[in-house]
Motif scaffolding. Structure first.
Motif, short mmCIF file in Angstrom:
data_model
loop_
_atom_site.label_atom_id
_atom_site.label_comp_id
_atom_site.label_asym_id
_atom_site.label_seq_id
_atom_site.Cartn_x
_atom_site.Cartn_y
_atom_site.Cartn_z
N LEU A 81 2.00 8.43 6.71
CA LEU A 81 2.73 10.16 5.78
C LEU A 81 2.75 9.69 4.22
O LEU A 81 2.59 10.53 3.56
N ALA A 82 2.63 8.10 3.87
CA ALA A 82 2.61 7.91 2.39
C ALA A 82 1.38 8.24 2.03
O ALA A 82 1.24 8.37 0.74
N THR A 83 0.08 7.98 2.86
CA THR A 83 -1.04 7.58 2.02
C THR A 83 -1.24 9.92 1.87
O THR A 83 -2.02 9.60 0.51
N ALA A 84 -0.63 10.29 2.36
CA ALA A 84 -0.76 12.17 1.70
C ALA A 84 -0.02 11.85 0.10
O ALA A 84 0.04 12.88 -0.68
N ASP A 135 0.80 -1.15 0.32
CA ASP A 135 0.25 0.22 -0.15
C ASP A 135 1.20 1.33 -0.06
O ASP A 135 0.71 1.79 -0.36
N ALA A 136 1.97 1.30 0.97
CA ALA A 136 2.73 1.98 0.57
C ALA A 136 3.09 2.37 -0.21
O ALA A 136 3.45 3.66 -1.15
N ARG A 137 4.27 2.05 -1.60
CA ARG A 137 5.01 1.66 -2.17
C ARG A 137 3.84 2.05 -3.58
O ARG A 137 4.20 2.77 -4.02
N ALA A 138 2.40 1.58 -2.95
CA ALA A 138 1.17 1.90 -4.34
C ALA A 138 1.83 4.02 -3.81
O ALA A 138 1.46 4.56 -4.94
N SER A 139 1.03 4.28 -2.83
CA SER A 139 1.37 5.75 -2.34
C SER A 139 2.16 6.44 -3.22
O SER A 139 2.42 7.75 -3.60
N ILE A 140 3.41 5.48 -3.02
CA ILE A 140 4.43 6.96 -2.80
C ILE A 140 5.31 6.84 -4.53
O ILE A 140 5.09 7.80 -4.97
#
Length: 322
Positions: free
Chosen positions: A158-161, A73-78
């Motif tokens: 913060l990754a979601t941002a 999920d975080a990789r996708a957000s970044i």
């Protein structure tokens, strides 16, 4: 006009003039710190959540640990955030031409870029127009198709941002009143960037309530967590960017009374960047093809998300007019 365009373009190319560019190192540092804390505390928080709520491991997707990270999920957000840097630059280049033309040929006056009141009007004006755009983006399905990507994560960190949309056309159009009222075009983008930088830091569960005067005036992590909730009583609330007073003034404010469930009302089972960006456009196209009549087609496009035509009433015998 060309002198204004040239000056504005030069301002955009100077990294120190763009708060987002200047803030990227801080973004990276704070994200890594929060992610590191999440890794260190994930096991204990997951155990506490299960024990306190009686949930099993299968329920942990809907109730991830507070401030938790999922690597995919975080990789996708970044990844979405990195692509958005390029797409936003392209939208800015297009908008700059239109803003410069409006500023030079239509604006009744030109505000001095160095005056304190110009900067005050800039921040307040950008924030009010962002509130208006953001509210429309949740209530007009075609605009929601762009914005929904930002809400697609079931984690709040913060990754979601960084899970940003790639189509900024709605905001570009919404900010047109600023150059129309004499705001220098380059400053419009600076104000927008200031808003983006501020909003990065409110995407966290590590900060709880702030002092009451701050909570009253400003958008805070507590207020914005409500905005990202998919609970029925949290939907379409707290649209503010920097200030929360617009929500208080226009009746869209809801305080955080419990931890929200994050994400979309219909969860997205993908971390594919392209699918996350275009899924709602595809859904609109499917509904458009299946709609009967132009009224239904327009409703599926410009109505609120979830709009559906009312069932046809039972056919009544036709009556001739006398």
């Amino acid at each position: 006009m060309w002198e204004t365009l040239s000056d504005s373009w030069a301002s955009l190319l100077d990294p120190l003039r763009d708060p987002v560019t200047f803030a990227i190192p801080a973004f990276v540092v704070f994200l890594l710190i929060e992610w590191g804390v999440a890794i260190a505390r994930a096991r204990s928080e997951a155990t506490a959540n299960i024990g306190a709520s009686g949930m099993g491991p299968s329920d942990m997707r809907a109730h991830p640990p507070v401030g938790g990270y999922d690597a995919a999920d975080a990789r996708a957000s970044i990844g979405m955030g990195l692509v958005s840097i390029a797409t936003l630059a392209a939208w800015k280049a297009l908008a700059l031409i239109g803003y410069a033309a409006v500023y030079v040929y239509i604006a009744p006056w030109h505000l001095p870029p160095g005056a304190w009141y110009t900067w005050l009007l800039l921040i307040v004006g950008v924030d009010l127009l962002y509130y208006a755009y953001h509210r429309m983006a949740h209530r007009v399905r075609l605009m929601w198709a762009t914005h929904q990507a930002h809400h697609s994560s079931e984690h709040y960190n913060l990754a979601t941002a960084l899970r940003q949309k790639w189509n900024n056309s709605g905001e570009i159009l919404m900010f047109l009143p600023l150059p129309l009222l004499g705001m220098p075009p380059a400053l419009v983008f600076v104000g927008f960037s200031v808003s983006l930088v501020y909003q990065f830091f409110i995407h966290t569960e590590r900060v709880q309530k702030l002092p009451r005067p701050i909570e009253f005036l400003f958008n805070t992590p507590s207020h914005h967590r409500v905005h990202h909730g998919r609970d029925q009583d949290f939907l379409d609330r707290n649209y503010g960017g920097i200030l929360i007073i617009w929500d208080r003034m226009f009746g869209t404010f809801t305080p955080e009374t419990r931890r929200p469930l994050y994400g979309l009302t219909q969860p997205v089972d993908t971390n594919n960047l392209w699918r996350l960006q275009v899924r709602e456009y595809q859904a609109i196209a499917r509904d458009w093809r299946g709609a009967k009549g132009w009224r239904a087609k327009l409703g599926h496009t410009f109505g609120p998300p979830g709009w559906a035509p009312e069932p046809d009433p039972a056919a009544e015998p036709s009556r001739s007019r006398s």
